[in-house]
Design an enzyme around this catalytic site. Structure first.
Site, PDB file in Angstrom:
ATOM      1  CB  SER A   1      -0.916  -0.367   1.480  1.00  0.00           C
ATOM      2  OG  SER A   1      -1.218   1.940   1.435  1.00  0.00           O
TER       3      SER A   1
ATOM      4  CG  HIS B   1      -3.932  -1.535  -1.128  1.00  0.00           C
ATOM      5  ND1 HIS B   1      -4.899  -2.985  -1.343  1.00  0.00           N
ATOM      6  CD2 HIS B   1      -4.157  -0.959   0.156  1.00  0.00           C
ATOM      7  CE1 HIS B   1      -6.056  -2.020  -0.661  1.00  0.00           C
ATOM      8  NE2 HIS B   1      -5.554  -1.545  -0.221  1.00  0.00           N
TER       9      HIS B   1
ATOM     10  CG  ASP C   1      -5.170   2.704   0.729  1.00  0.00           C
ATOM     11  OD1 ASP C   1      -5.930   1.146   0.785  1.00  0.00           O
ATOM     12  OD2 ASP C   1      -3.778   1.911   1.253  1.00  0.00           O
TER      13      ASP C   1
ATOM     14  CG  MET D   1      -8.299   6.835   2.642  1.00  0.00           C
ATOM     15  SD  MET D   1      -7.307   7.270   3.721  1.00  0.00           S
ATOM     16  CE  MET D   1      -6.719   6.097   4.013  1.00  0.00           C
TER      17      MET D   1
ATOM     18  CG  HIS E   1      -8.768  -0.074  -0.009  1.00  0.00           C
ATOM     19  ND1 HIS E   1      -8.855  -0.295   1.215  1.00  0.00           N
ATOM     20  CD2 HIS E   1     -10.927  -0.101   0.534  1.00  0.00           C
ATOM     21  CE1 HIS E   1      -9.681  -0.313   1.872  1.00  0.00           C
ATOM     22  NE2 HIS E   1     -10.485  -0.303   1.966  1.00  0.00           N
TER      23      HIS E   1
ATOM     24  CG  MET F   1     -11.298   3.001   2.532  1.00  0.00           C
ATOM     25  SD  MET F   1      -9.243   2.892   3.885  1.00  0.00           S
ATOM     26  CE  MET F   1      -8.721   3.126   2.555  1.00  0.00           C
TER      27      MET F   1
ATOM     28  CG  MET G   1     -11.190  -2.470   5.981  1.00  0.00           C
ATOM     29  SD  MET G   1      -9.989  -2.352   4.816  1.00  0.00           S
ATOM     30  CE  MET G   1      -8.637  -1.331   6.390  1.00  0.00           C
TER      31      MET G   1
ATOM     32  CG  ASP H   1      -5.444  -3.350   4.003  1.00  0.00           C
ATOM     33  OD1 ASP H   1      -5.292  -2.126   4.277  1.00  0.00           O
ATOM     34  OD2 ASP H   1      -7.021  -2.061   3.328  1.00  0.00           O
TER      35      ASP H   1
HETATM   36  C1  DX5 Z   1      -6.170   1.684   5.617  1.00  0.00           C
HETATM   37  C2  DX5 Z   1      -5.581   0.932   4.590  1.00  0.00           C
HETATM   38  C3  DX5 Z   1      -4.736   0.600   4.132  1.00  0.00           C
HETATM   39  C4  DX5 Z   1      -3.159   0.969   5.001  1.00  0.00           C
HETATM   40  C5  DX5 Z   1      -2.520   0.066   5.317  1.00  0.00           C
HETATM   41  O1  DX5 Z   1      -7.512   2.824   5.798  1.00  0.00           O
HETATM   42  O2  DX5 Z   1      -7.151   1.128   3.464  1.00  0.00           O
HETATM   43  O3  DX5 Z   1      -4.744  -0.536   3.271  1.00  0.00           O
HETATM   44  O4  DX5 Z   1      -2.542   1.666   3.942  1.00  0.00           O
HETATM   45  O5  DX5 Z   1      -1.188   0.491   6.508  1.00  0.00           O
HETATM   46  P1  DX5 Z   1      -0.832  -0.454   7.356  1.00  0.00           P
HETATM   47  O6  DX5 Z   1      -0.147  -1.689   7.057  1.00  0.00           O
HETATM   48  O7  DX5 Z   1      -0.075   0.503   7.555  1.00  0.00           O
HETATM   49  O8  DX5 Z   1      -1.366  -0.775   8.558  1.00  0.00           O
HETATM   50 ZN    ZN Z   2      -6.425  -0.499   2.007  1.00  0.00          ZN
END
Ligand code: DX5
Ligand code: ZN
Length: 224
Positions: free
Chosen positions: A8, A33, A35, A37, A66, A68, A137, A175
């Site tokens: 990620s 990955h 992310d 948001m 991903h 969010m 998650m 994740d």
């Molecule tokens: C959190 C993200 C993850 C995050 C994981 O909301 O969806 O993908 O980057 O990070 P680590 O591996 O540091 O927990």
């Molecule tokens: Zn993620």
């Protein structure tokens, strides 16, 4: 089973993203990955289509996206055009989950559904056969670097059991809070796609990714 590392980039140095991504690719990773948001579904804001589109010019990795974000159906076409290979939406963020998953497939992409830690697995009962992947998650989404929630292990094994019993071929991605110290537990519980942010991009990215890859290969050899 195919064991996959999906690093990620949330934890990467955005000032040298292309370099960081090359490092994980050279270490043997085949997924990335991403992310996304929106500051509404989750408290923080990360990045969106323009960044993904730029990375697409630089990298042939499989873009594991991903989302969010609330009501993600509004942006599926944009993320497809930006270069996503797989789009994962949160079950909690969709009013019409079947319609959204169908729309992802119609764009020619792989489809995943993510569940927050406290969301029950039975939200997936009817949609499971349509999915390529479920993302469980193991932290509350929104930030990297959080502690792995231990009850996720039982959730992973229950989902794996269901998938096996129903004769489906759905990947289980986990994740949040995964490092080399708990990787084996997560794999043993039944996950096959591992997301890691800070454990890969914190420190020496190439070395960290290589260590994860080695671990995954060893686990897969042990299982075979
Ligand atoms: C959190 C993200 C993850 C995050 C994981 O909301 O969806 O993908 O980057 O990070 P680590 O591996 O540091 O927990
Ligand atoms: Zn993620």
């Amino acid at each position: 089973m195919n064991y996959i590392l999906s690093p990620s980039i949330l934890a990467a140095d955005f000032g040298k993203l292309a370099e960081e991504i090359r490092a994980v690719e050279e270490a043997g990773a085949s997924w990335l990955h991403l992310d996304v948001m929106d500051g509404a579904f989750v408290p923080s804001i990360s990045f969106g289509m323009p960044l993904i589109q730029s990375l697409r010019q630089q990298s042939g990795l499989f873009f594991d996206t991903h989302l969010m974000i609330r009501d993600p159906e509004r942006y599926l076409g944009d993320f497809a055009r930006a270069g996503a290979d797989l789009i994962t939406v949160h079950g909690e963020a969709c009013g019409h989950l079947d319609r959204t998953v169908t729309a992802i497939k119609e764009l020619g992409l792989k489809a995943g559904v993510a569940l927050n830690p406290a969301t029950p697995l039975n939200l997936l009962d009817w949609i499971l056969p349509k999915l390529d992947m479920v993302l469980l998650m193991s932290v509350n989404p929104g930030f990297g670097g959080q502690r792995f929630l231990d009850y996720s292990l039982e959730k992973i094994s229950r989902l794996r059991r269901t998938i096996t019993e129903r004769g489906l071929l759905v990947g289980i991605q986990v994740d949040g809070g995964i490092g080399l110290q708990n990787l084996d537990q997560v794999l043993a519980a039944g996950a096959n796609i591992i997301v890691a942010g800070s454990a890969v991009f914190g420190g020496e990215t190439g070395k960290n990714a290589a260590a994860f890859m080695q671990h995954l290969q060893a686990f897969s050899a042990k299982k075979a």
